[in-house]
Design a protein around this motif. Structure first.
Motif, PDB file in Angstrom:
ATOM      1  N   THR A 138      33.596  27.205  55.367  1.00  0.00           N
ATOM      2  CA  THR A 138      32.775  27.073  54.166  1.00  0.00           C
ATOM      3  C   THR A 138      31.988  28.351  53.904  1.00  0.00           C
ATOM      4  OG1 THR A 138      31.063  25.988  55.504  1.00  0.00           O
ATOM      5  CG2 THR A 138      32.587  24.567  54.289  1.00  0.00           C
ATOM      6  N   LYS A 139      32.679  29.357  53.460  1.00  0.00           N
ATOM      7  CA  LYS A 139      32.080  30.614  53.030  1.00  0.00           C
ATOM      8  C   LYS A 139      32.334  30.777  51.537  1.00  0.00           C
ATOM      9  CE  LYS A 139      30.947  31.915  57.246  1.00  0.00           C
ATOM     10  NZ  LYS A 139      29.558  32.112  57.689  1.00  0.00           N
ATOM     11  N   PRO A 140      31.396  31.275  50.733  1.00  0.00           N
ATOM     12  CA  PRO A 140      30.068  31.753  51.128  1.00  0.00           C
ATOM     13  C   PRO A 140      29.151  30.616  51.553  1.00  0.00           C
ATOM     14  CG  PRO A 140      30.237  31.690  48.758  1.00  0.00           C
ATOM     15  CD  PRO A 140      31.604  31.372  49.273  1.00  0.00           C
ATOM     16  N   ASP A 141      28.120  30.961  52.336  1.00  0.00           N
ATOM     17  CA  ASP A 141      27.171  29.950  52.786  1.00  0.00           C
ATOM     18  C   ASP A 141      26.216  29.556  51.673  1.00  0.00           C
ATOM     19  OD1 ASP A 141      27.689  29.717  55.780  1.00  0.00           O
ATOM     20  OD2 ASP A 141      27.486  31.882  55.537  1.00  0.00           O
ATOM     21  N   LEU A 142      25.752  30.535  50.926  1.00  0.00           N
ATOM     22  CA  LEU A 142      24.822  30.278  49.826  1.00  0.00           C
ATOM     23  C   LEU A 142      25.009  31.348  48.755  1.00  0.00           C
ATOM     24  CD1 LEU A 142      22.511  32.599  50.399  1.00  0.00           C
ATOM     25  CD2 LEU A 142      21.631  30.920  52.000  1.00  0.00           C
ATOM     26  N   SER A 143      24.230  31.285  47.716  1.00  0.00           N
ATOM     27  CA  SER A 143      24.375  32.246  46.606  1.00  0.00           C
ATOM     28  C   SER A 143      22.998  32.637  46.089  1.00  0.00           C
ATOM     29  CB  SER A 143      25.217  31.651  45.474  1.00  0.00           C
ATOM     30  OG  SER A 143      24.718  30.379  45.080  1.00  0.00           O
ATOM     31  N   TRP A 144      22.950  33.835  45.514  1.00  0.00           N
ATOM     32  CA  TRP A 144      21.694  34.322  44.941  1.00  0.00           C
ATOM     33  C   TRP A 144      22.019  35.270  43.795  1.00  0.00           C
ATOM     34  CZ3 TRP A 144      17.512  31.929  44.824  1.00  0.00           C
ATOM     35  CH2 TRP A 144      16.281  32.547  44.575  1.00  0.00           C
ATOM     36  N   PHE A 145      20.999  35.710  43.073  1.00  0.00           N
ATOM     37  CA  PHE A 145      21.219  36.500  41.868  1.00  0.00           C
ATOM     38  C   PHE A 145      21.992  37.784  42.169  1.00  0.00           C
ATOM     39  CE2 PHE A 145      17.078  34.319  40.871  1.00  0.00           C
ATOM     40  CZ  PHE A 145      17.624  33.430  39.968  1.00  0.00           C
ATOM     41  N   SER A 146      23.061  38.008  41.421  1.00  0.00           N
ATOM     42  CA  SER A 146      23.929  39.161  41.654  1.00  0.00           C
ATOM     43  C   SER A 146      23.964  40.113  40.467  1.00  0.00           C
ATOM     44  CB  SER A 146      25.351  38.690  41.961  1.00  0.00           C
ATOM     45  OG  SER A 146      25.843  37.853  40.931  1.00  0.00           O
ATOM     46  N   ALA A 147      23.092  39.917  39.495  1.00  0.00           N
ATOM     47  CA  ALA A 147      23.041  40.792  38.323  1.00  0.00           C
ATOM     48  C   ALA A 147      21.721  41.561  38.315  1.00  0.00           C
ATOM     49  CB  ALA A 147      23.182  39.979  37.036  1.00  0.00           C
ATOM     50  N   VAL A 148      21.796  42.853  38.126  1.00  0.00           N
ATOM     51  CA  VAL A 148      20.594  43.687  38.048  1.00  0.00           C
ATOM     52  C   VAL A 148      20.713  44.616  36.842  1.00  0.00           C
ATOM     53  CG1 VAL A 148      20.189  43.644  40.537  1.00  0.00           C
ATOM     54  CG2 VAL A 148      21.575  45.462  39.562  1.00  0.00           C
ATOM     55  N   ARG A 149      19.573  44.941  36.269  1.00  0.00           N
ATOM     56  CA  ARG A 149      19.552  45.877  35.147  1.00  0.00           C
ATOM     57  C   ARG A 149      19.449  47.292  35.701  1.00  0.00           C
ATOM     58  NH1 ARG A 149      19.471  44.991  30.050  1.00  0.00           N
ATOM     59  NH2 ARG A 149      18.938  42.787  30.381  1.00  0.00           N
ATOM     60  N   VAL A 150      20.332  48.169  35.270  1.00  0.00           N
ATOM     61  CA  VAL A 150      20.414  49.523  35.809  1.00  0.00           C
ATOM     62  C   VAL A 150      19.910  50.535  34.786  1.00  0.00           C
ATOM     63  CG1 VAL A 150      22.311  48.936  37.348  1.00  0.00           C
ATOM     64  CG2 VAL A 150      22.809  49.697  35.022  1.00  0.00           C
ATOM     65  N   VAL A 151      19.850  51.802  35.224  1.00  0.00           N
ATOM     66  CA  VAL A 151      19.382  52.877  34.352  1.00  0.00           C
ATOM     67  C   VAL A 151      20.256  52.930  33.088  1.00  0.00           C
ATOM     68  CG1 VAL A 151      19.063  55.362  34.157  1.00  0.00           C
ATOM     69  CG2 VAL A 151      18.521  54.200  36.304  1.00  0.00           C
ATOM     70  N   GLY A 152      19.607  52.991  31.942  1.00  0.00           N
ATOM     71  CA  GLY A 152      20.325  52.997  30.681  1.00  0.00           C
ATOM     72  C   GLY A 152      20.293  51.659  29.980  1.00  0.00           C
ATOM     73  N   GLY A 153      19.799  50.626  30.694  1.00  0.00           N
ATOM     74  CA  GLY A 153      19.648  49.317  30.064  1.00  0.00           C
ATOM     75  C   GLY A 153      20.806  48.371  30.284  1.00  0.00           C
ATOM     76  N   GLY A 154      21.884  48.835  30.912  1.00  0.00           N
ATOM     77  CA  GLY A 154      23.019  47.965  31.166  1.00  0.00           C
ATOM     78  C   GLY A 154      22.767  47.024  32.329  1.00  0.00           C
ATOM     79  N   VAL A 155      23.678  46.088  32.533  1.00  0.00           N
ATOM     80  CA  VAL A 155      23.586  45.119  33.619  1.00  0.00           C
ATOM     81  C   VAL A 155      24.796  45.286  34.534  1.00  0.00           C
ATOM     82  CG1 VAL A 155      23.556  42.673  34.243  1.00  0.00           C
ATOM     83  CG2 VAL A 155      22.282  43.467  32.249  1.00  0.00           C
ATOM     84  N   ALA A 156      24.529  45.473  35.821  1.00  0.00           N
ATOM     85  CA  ALA A 156      25.593  45.560  36.823  1.00  0.00           C
ATOM     86  C   ALA A 156      25.604  44.278  37.640  1.00  0.00           C
ATOM     87  CB  ALA A 156      25.378  46.766  37.725  1.00  0.00           C
ATOM     88  N   ARG A 157      26.792  43.849  38.054  1.00  0.00           N
ATOM     89  CA  ARG A 157      26.918  42.620  38.829  1.00  0.00           C
ATOM     90  C   ARG A 157      27.675  42.902  40.109  1.00  0.00           C
ATOM     91  NH1 ARG A 157      28.464  39.619  33.528  1.00  0.00           N
ATOM     92  NH2 ARG A 157      26.466  38.807  32.856  1.00  0.00           N
ATOM     93  N   GLY A 158      27.240  42.275  41.175  1.00  0.00           N
ATOM     94  CA  GLY A 158      27.922  42.437  42.452  1.00  0.00           C
ATOM     95  C   GLY A 158      27.202  41.686  43.551  1.00  0.00           C
ATOM     96  N   THR A 159      27.953  41.185  44.516  1.00  0.00           N
ATOM     97  CA  THR A 159      27.330  40.460  45.626  1.00  0.00           C
ATOM     98  C   THR A 159      26.538  41.394  46.535  1.00  0.00           C
ATOM     99  OG1 THR A 159      29.421  40.650  46.872  1.00  0.00           O
ATOM    100  CG2 THR A 159      29.061  38.631  45.633  1.00  0.00           C
ATOM    101  N   SER A 160      26.766  42.702  46.414  1.00  0.00           N
ATOM    102  CA  SER A 160      25.972  43.667  47.178  1.00  0.00           C
ATOM    103  C   SER A 160      24.517  43.685  46.717  1.00  0.00           C
ATOM    104  CB  SER A 160      26.568  45.072  47.051  1.00  0.00           C
ATOM    105  OG  SER A 160      27.830  45.149  47.660  1.00  0.00           O
ATOM    106  N   TYR A 161      24.244  43.173  45.516  1.00  0.00           N
ATOM    107  CA  TYR A 161      22.871  43.058  45.055  1.00  0.00           C
ATOM    108  C   TYR A 161      22.231  41.772  45.578  1.00  0.00           C
ATOM    109  CZ  TYR A 161      24.490  46.606  41.755  1.00  0.00           C
ATOM    110  OH  TYR A 161      25.029  47.741  41.188  1.00  0.00           O
TER     111      TYR A 161
END
Length: 219
Positions: free
Chosen positions: A100-123
Motif C-alpha cells: 500500500t504505497k503511497p502511504d499518504l499524500s500532501w500538497f504537490s503544487a507550488v507557485r514558482v518564480v514568474g507566477g507559474g505553478v509547478a507540480r511534483g511529489t518532490s514538493y
C-alpha cells in the motif's frame, strides 16, 4: 548519527516491479532498520506521455517501494485550501505485491518564480518529512515505525486509496497529540519467522480494565 528523519525526493524513471522490490528499495530498508531512522520518500512523477509514449508507467517508482519508508504522493488544494483530490502528476499505487504505497499524500503544487505553478511529489515529501521530524522530537521514546504509524493514524481516510494512500494528516490536533476524549495505545511485540499471525481482535491487558472501562496511567 543525530539525524533520524531523512527526506528523499528522487525516483527512478521506471515504475516498480509488480512482484519484486528494487535493490535500492531493499537497501534503504536495511539502512533504516540498522540505524533506527525513517526515510520519507516521494512517490515519483509520471513521465510525460506526449514525449515518451509511456502511458502505463504510473505506479510508484523506486525507491518508493521501500517497505520501511513513509512514501508521499501528491494531492491538490480544494476551494478552501484543504486537500482535495489527487495530483495528476503523482505516481500511484499499489507497490510490489500489493504494497500500500503511497502511504499518504500532501500538497504537490507550488507557485514558482514568474507566477507559474509547478507540480511534483518532490514538493510534497519535504513538507511531510518536516512534520515527521517534529513528531519524532515529541515521542518518548521515538521509533521509526511508531512515527510512521502515528502519521498514518493522523490521516483523514479510513480506506486506502491507490492515489492518495491513507489521505492527508489534517486531523484537528497535531499528530503527537490525541483528540479530546480519545487515546492512542501502542505496544511492541516480537514476531517469530515462519509463523502466520492473524489479528482477529484487539486484546487489551486485564490491568487496563476497571469497572468495565479502559483506564491507565502514563508518564
Amino acid at each position: 548519527e543525530h539525524t533520524k528523519v531523512w527526506n528523499i525526493s528522487f525516483n527512478e524513471v521506471s515504475q516498480c516491479e509488480p512482484d519484486m522490490v528494487s535493490l535500492l528499495g531493499h537497501e534503504l530498508s536495511r539502512i533504516a532498520r540498522s540505524n533506527n531512522i525513517l526515510f520519507v520518500i516521494s512517490a515519483g512523477n509520471r513521465p510525460n506521455a506526449g514525449s515518451t509514449g509511456e502511458t502505463d508507467n504510473f505506479r510508484v517508482a523506486p525507491p518508493a517501494d521501500s517497505e520501511a519508508s513513509l512514501v508521499v504522493g501528491g494531492c491538490l488544494p480544494g476551494r478552501f485550501g484543504w486537500p482535495e483530490g489527487p495530483c495528476e502528476v503523482s505516481r500511484t499505487g499499489p507497490g510490489p505485491d500489493g504494497m500500500t504505497k503511497p502511504d499518504l499524500s500532501w500538497f504537490s503544487a507550488v507557485r514558482v518564480v514568474g507566477g507559474g505553478v509547478a507540480r511534483g511529489t518532490s514538493y510534497a515529501a519535504p513538507l511531510v518529512a518536516s512534520l515527521c521530524a517534529h513528531l519524532w522530537s515529541n515521542l518518548k521514546p521515538p521509533r521509526p515505525d511508531l512515527v510512521r504509524a502515528v502519521m498514518l493514524n493522523s490521516c483523514a481516510n479510513l480506506i486506502y486509496d491507490s492515489k492518495l494512500g491513507w489521505g492527508s494528516p489534517v486531523h484537528e490536533v497535531l499528530p503527537w497529540l490525541c483528540p479530546e476524549g480519545s487515546v492512542v495505545l501502542t505496544w511492541k511485540a516480537n514476531l517469530l519467522p515462519r509463523l502466520s499471525y492473524y489479528w482477529l481482535d484487539i486484546v487489551l491487558p486485564e490491568q487496563l480494565y476497571r469497572d468495565g472501562k479502559v483506564r491507565g496511567e502514563f508518564a
